[in-house]
Write a protein that holds these residues in place. Structure first.
Motif, mmCIF file in Angstrom:
data_model
loop_
_atom_site.group_PDB
_atom_site.id
_atom_site.type_symbol
_atom_site.label_atom_id
_atom_site.label_comp_id
_atom_site.label_asym_id
_atom_site.label_seq_id
_atom_site.Cartn_x
_atom_site.Cartn_y
_atom_site.Cartn_z
ATOM 1 N N GLY A 146 -8.709 6.067 0.723
ATOM 2 C CA GLY A 146 -8.905 4.695 0.274
ATOM 3 C C GLY A 146 -10.296 4.216 0.623
ATOM 4 O O GLY A 146 -11.182 5.004 0.965
ATOM 5 N N ILE A 147 -10.508 2.913 0.536
ATOM 6 C CA ILE A 147 -11.759 2.293 0.957
ATOM 7 C C ILE A 147 -11.555 1.900 2.411
ATOM 8 O O ILE A 147 -10.876 0.926 2.719
ATOM 9 N N ARG A 163 -12.060 7.729 -8.560
ATOM 10 C CA ARG A 163 -10.817 7.137 -9.037
ATOM 11 C C ARG A 163 -10.931 6.845 -10.528
ATOM 12 O O ARG A 163 -12.045 6.759 -11.064
ATOM 13 N N GLU A 201 -4.221 -3.617 -1.540
ATOM 14 C CA GLU A 201 -4.416 -3.357 -2.963
ATOM 15 C C GLU A 201 -3.758 -4.428 -3.827
ATOM 16 O O GLU A 201 -2.927 -4.145 -4.688
ATOM 17 N N ALA A 268 -12.626 6.577 -3.643
ATOM 18 C CA ALA A 268 -11.831 6.499 -2.422
ATOM 19 C C ALA A 268 -12.318 7.555 -1.451
ATOM 20 O O ALA A 268 -12.678 8.667 -1.858
#
Length: 324
Positions: A146-147, A163, A201, A268
Motif C-alpha cells: 500500500g501507500i 496499480r 481506502e 503501492a
C-alpha cells in the motif's frame, strides 16, 4: 564506564587478589581497574574490599555481591553464546502477517520452502486485510502492500508495484467507460472499496495532469477482503483499484479491462515492517531476505511481458533499512 565492565573487573579482583592482575586479565591499566572498583562502591554505597599494600580482600558486602555478580556474568555469557549459535543455526518461533492477496499468492506458498531451509524455525502466519497492531500483537514481521505511512517501526522496501483501475466488459457496456477521473464521481460509478475499521481506502489517489489528487469514490457495497472485490469486479459489479500483478491474468484474458491509463493510481509499496527490537534477530533477517527475493522474482515474472510491451521494467526499491 559500562556497569557490566565494572562488574567484570570486580569479579577478577576477587579471584586474582590484586588490581594489577585483574587489570591485565581485563586488558586495562591498574588505574582504570581501581576507578571501576571505586565506581561500583559509590554506586552501591558500601566498601567492597579491605585494602592492604599487597592484596585486596572482599568485605562481607563484597562476598555477597561476588556471588550475585558471578551469576550475572554467567547469564550474560550464556545469552551471548545463544545469540552466536542462533546466528549460525537459527531456532525458535517467528510470527508474521500479510494481507490476504499477497499472503495467499506469495507469502504462504513460500513458507514450506523457508522451513525446509531452516527446519528449527517455527513460522506462525496470519493473513488479514485488516490493520494489525504489530507491537501489541507481538508480530515479528508484517508484509504490507500500500501507500505506507510514517510510524515508529522499521521498514525494508521490497518493490514498488504499479496499480490499475479496471472493471469487466459487461460493467462498462452497461455503465459506460469513464473518460476522466472526475466521471468516477459525477457519473456515480460503482467503485469497489476495501473497508474495515481503521482502513484508509475511502478514496482513490490518482496521478493527474494537475498532480496527485484524491477522489472520494463510492459504491453500493464494500468488503474487508481484497479478493472479494476482485471477484465482484469479474462479476460485473463495479470498478476496482488493484496492483497490476494481482489482476494481470484477468486483463490478459479480457475478463477485466483497464481504464484511465493516463491518470493511473499511485503505485503501492510492498515492504516488510518490523519492530526495532527485532532488528538483530537472525530469524527476522532470514525471513525478510527470503521473501524479498521470492516476491521480486515472482512479481517480476508475472509482469515481464506487459512491462516489456510498455517499455518498462518492474521497479525494485533499494534494499536498505529505513525509518518510515
Amino acid at each position: 564506564m559500562s556497569y557490566l565492565d565494572n562488574v567484570r573487573v570486580f569479579v577478577r579482583v576477587v579471584e586474582l587478589g590484586t588490581l594489577s592482575a585483574a587489570g591485565r586479565d581485563q586488558r586495562v591499566t591498574p588505574a582504570v581497574a581501581s576507578n571501576r572498583i571505586k565506581e561500583l562502591e559509590r554506586h552501591m554505597g558500601v566498601r567492597l574490599f579491605n585494602r592492604t599494600t599487597r592484596k585486596l580482600t572482599p568485605t562481607e558486602h563484597g562476598r555477597v555481591f561476588y556471588e550475585g555478580a558471578v551469576k550475572i556474568l554467567e547469564a550474560v555469557n550464556e545469552a551471548e553464546s545463544a545469540i552466536a549459535d542462533l546466528s549460525r543455526n537459527p531456532k525458535g518461533a517467528l510470527k508474521i502477517t500479510a494481507p490476504l492477496g499477497i499472503g495467499r499468492r506469495l507469502i504462504a506458498p513460500g513458507i514450506p520452502e523457508f522451513h525446509d531451509r531452516y527446519p528449527d524455525i517455527e513460522v506462525r502466519l496470519r493473513l488479514s486485510d485488516h490493520n494489525v497492531d504489530i507491537l501489541s500483537e507481538g508480530v515479528d514481521v508484517a508484509f504490507k502492500l500500500g501507500i505506507l505511512e510514517d510510524s515508529n517501526l522499521r521498514m525494508r522496501g521490497i518493490m514498488n508495484c504499479d496499480r490499475v483501475l479496471c472493471g469487466s466488459p459487461a460493467y462498462f457496456e452497461r455503465r459506460g467507460v469513464p473518460a476522466t477521473p472526475d466521471e468516477l464521481i459525477t457519473e456515480r460509478h460503482d467503485c469497489l472499496l476495501l473497508r474495515y475499521p481503521g482502513s484508509k481506502e475511502y478514496y482513490w489517489t490518482l496521478q493527474t495532469p494537475d498532480g496527485v489528487r484524491k477522489f472520494e469514490v463510492a459504491g453500493p457495497y464494500d468488503s474487508d477482503d481484497g479478493d472479494v472485490l476482485t471477484q465482484w469486479a469479474l462479476d460485473g459489479r463495479g470498478i476496482i483499484n488493484k496492483p497490476l500483478f494481482e489482476v494481470k491474468q484477468y486483463i490478459d484474458e479480457g475478463s477485466l479491462v483497464p481504464i484511465l491509463d493516463e491518470t493511473p493510481p499511485l503505485s503501492a509499496q510492498l515492504a516488510a515492517i518490523y519492530p526495532h527490537k527485532r532488528f538483530q534477530d537472525p530469524k527476522v533477517r532470514l525471513m525478510i531476505d527470503f521473501m524479498a527475493e521470492r516476491c521480486q522474482r515472482l512479481i517480476g515474472k508475472v509482469l515481464a511481458e506487459p512491462a516489456a510491451a510498455r517499455g518498462q521494467e518492474p521497479r525494485d526499491l533499494d534494499e536498505v533499512e529505513t525509518e518510515f
